[in-house]
Design a protein around this motif. Structure first.
Motif, short mmCIF file in Angstrom:
data_model
loop_
_atom_site.label_atom_id
_atom_site.label_comp_id
_atom_site.label_asym_id
_atom_site.label_seq_id
_atom_site.Cartn_x
_atom_site.Cartn_y
_atom_site.Cartn_z
N ASP A 33 -53.03 76.62 18.88
CA ASP A 33 -53.93 76.30 17.77
C ASP A 33 -54.69 75.04 18.15
O ASP A 33 -54.20 73.93 17.97
CB ASP A 33 -53.13 76.09 16.48
N ALA A 34 -55.88 75.20 18.71
CA ALA A 34 -56.65 74.06 19.20
C ALA A 34 -57.02 73.10 18.09
O ALA A 34 -57.01 71.87 18.27
CB ALA A 34 -57.91 74.53 19.92
N ALA A 35 -57.33 73.63 16.91
CA ALA A 35 -57.76 72.78 15.80
C ALA A 35 -56.68 71.79 15.38
O ALA A 35 -56.97 70.68 14.94
CB ALA A 35 -58.17 73.65 14.62
N HIS A 36 -55.42 72.20 15.53
CA HIS A 36 -54.31 71.34 15.13
C HIS A 36 -53.51 70.82 16.34
O HIS A 36 -52.39 70.35 16.18
CB HIS A 36 -53.38 72.09 14.17
N ALA A 37 -54.11 70.91 17.52
CA ALA A 37 -53.53 70.38 18.76
C ALA A 37 -52.15 70.95 19.06
O ALA A 37 -51.26 70.26 19.54
CB ALA A 37 -53.46 68.85 18.71
N HIS A 38 -51.98 72.25 18.77
CA HIS A 38 -50.74 72.93 19.11
C HIS A 38 -50.92 73.63 20.46
O HIS A 38 -51.65 74.63 20.55
CB HIS A 38 -50.36 73.95 18.05
N ILE A 39 -50.29 73.10 21.51
CA ILE A 39 -50.36 73.72 22.82
C ILE A 39 -48.95 73.78 23.41
O ILE A 39 -48.05 73.08 22.96
CB ILE A 39 -51.30 72.95 23.77
N ARG A 40 -48.78 74.64 24.40
CA ARG A 40 -47.45 74.83 24.99
C ARG A 40 -47.55 74.81 26.50
O ARG A 40 -48.39 75.51 27.09
CB ARG A 40 -46.86 76.17 24.52
N LEU A 41 -46.70 74.01 27.15
CA LEU A 41 -46.64 73.97 28.61
C LEU A 41 -45.93 75.22 29.10
O LEU A 41 -44.80 75.52 28.70
CB LEU A 41 -45.88 72.72 29.06
N LEU A 42 -46.59 75.97 29.99
CA LEU A 42 -46.04 77.24 30.46
C LEU A 42 -45.10 77.07 31.65
O LEU A 42 -44.10 77.79 31.77
CB LEU A 42 -47.17 78.19 30.85
N LEU A 63 -52.48 64.96 20.20
CA LEU A 63 -51.23 65.53 20.71
C LEU A 63 -50.01 64.71 20.31
O LEU A 63 -48.91 65.25 20.16
CB LEU A 63 -51.31 65.65 22.23
N ALA A 64 -50.20 63.42 20.15
CA ALA A 64 -49.07 62.52 19.88
C ALA A 64 -48.36 62.84 18.57
O ALA A 64 -47.15 62.58 18.44
CB ALA A 64 -49.54 61.07 19.87
N ILE A 65 -49.08 63.38 17.61
CA ILE A 65 -48.45 63.63 16.31
C ILE A 65 -47.37 64.71 16.40
O ILE A 65 -46.56 64.86 15.47
CB ILE A 65 -49.49 64.02 15.23
N HIS A 66 -47.33 65.45 17.50
CA HIS A 66 -46.30 66.48 17.69
C HIS A 66 -45.16 66.00 18.59
O HIS A 66 -44.29 66.80 18.95
CB HIS A 66 -46.93 67.73 18.30
N ILE A 67 -45.17 64.72 18.95
CA ILE A 67 -44.20 64.17 19.89
C ILE A 67 -43.27 63.20 19.17
O ILE A 67 -43.70 62.44 18.30
CB ILE A 67 -44.92 63.46 21.05
N ALA A 68 -42.00 63.22 19.53
CA ALA A 68 -41.03 62.30 18.93
C ALA A 68 -41.33 60.87 19.37
O ALA A 68 -41.64 60.63 20.54
CB ALA A 68 -39.62 62.68 19.33
N PRO A 69 -41.24 59.90 18.45
CA PRO A 69 -41.50 58.50 18.82
C PRO A 69 -40.42 57.97 19.75
O PRO A 69 -39.29 58.47 19.79
CB PRO A 69 -41.47 57.78 17.46
N LEU A 70 -40.81 56.94 20.49
CA LEU A 70 -39.94 56.37 21.51
C LEU A 70 -39.94 54.85 21.38
O LEU A 70 -40.98 54.26 21.06
CB LEU A 70 -40.44 56.78 22.89
#
Length: 224
Positions: free
Chosen positions: A131-140, A199-206
């Motif tokens: 989902d490009a609009a919501h920055a949902h991508i997956r590493l293959l 993309l950062a909003i889908h990543i756990a904070p560190l």
């Protein structure tokens, strides 16, 4: 969520400010001038938005791969800014940021992002756009550094869009490797902080003390 994002992994230097769904950005080609440009760009962007670092929820940064010097600049700047205001950091792949940029420009489902790693090699990553609009991508496949003529092939049997300056540096080898599956190439676009932020909003904070660069290669390339 409010995030400041930093991207310095290539010849471009960019800073973005994400406030909920809105993103504003500063972007410039600086080549060797990242250190001088980065923090003033941050100050300018925050001033434009009428914000202070203490108003943020965290600092996102491009953790690589890319230029060894550029990647270190983003990591160290993110750590310094975050520690100063007790904020978490969000490490984002520069190749993922490239892939999201490609998804915003075309309708291909699979993106092959490539940066020039020198020595006839590329930093390489395949991403599926959910989902490009919501920055949902997956590493293959795992990101890698490898000879341009031997990049891994995507597992999905679908058309592929190429993006990044690695395609300009090794066009013949990469095009021959992907063959008829290659639907088009954008070899001029560089990673941008705006996509690091998205993309950062889908990543756990560190914890900023744990932020580390991702080089994909152990040996430093002169001039990288």
């Amino acid at each position: 969520m409010k995030l400041l994002a930093l991207e310095t992994s290539t010849d471009a230097c960019s800073v973005a400010l994400l406030c909920n769904d809105a993103v504003i950005e500063r972007y410039a080609l600086v080549r060797q001038g990242h250190t001088q440009a980065l923090l003033p760009m941050c100050d300018e962007l925050l001033a434009e938005a009428g914000m202070h670092l203490s108003h943020l929820d965290g600092i996102a940064f491009s953790r690589g791969p890319g230029s060894f010097t550029g990647v270190r600049i983003a990591v160290s700047a993110a750590q310094g800014l975050a520690m100063g205001c007790a904020l978490p950091v969000y490490p984002v792949s520069s190749l993922a940021a490239l892939a999201l940029g490609a998804a915003q420009q075309n309708n291909q489902n699979i993106i092959a992002a490539a940066l020039d790693a020198r020595m006839q090699e590329v930093y390489w990553g395949y991403y599926q756009i959910l989902d490009a609009a919501h920055a949902h991508i997956r590493l293959l496949l795992p990101e890698c550094v490898c000879p341009a003529h031997a990049v891994p092939l995507a597992p999905e049997n679908s058309a592929i869009a190429g993006i990044g300056p690695g395609w300009a540096a090794y066009a013949t080898a990469l095009r021959a490797r992907l063959g008829a599956r290659l639907a088009g190439v954008d070899d001029a676009t560089l990673p941008r902080a705006a996509n690091i932020a998205r993309l950062a909003i889908h990543i756990a904070p560190l914890d900023p003390a744990l932020a580390t660069p991702v080089y994909l290669r152990d040996r430093v390339v002169h001039g990288a």
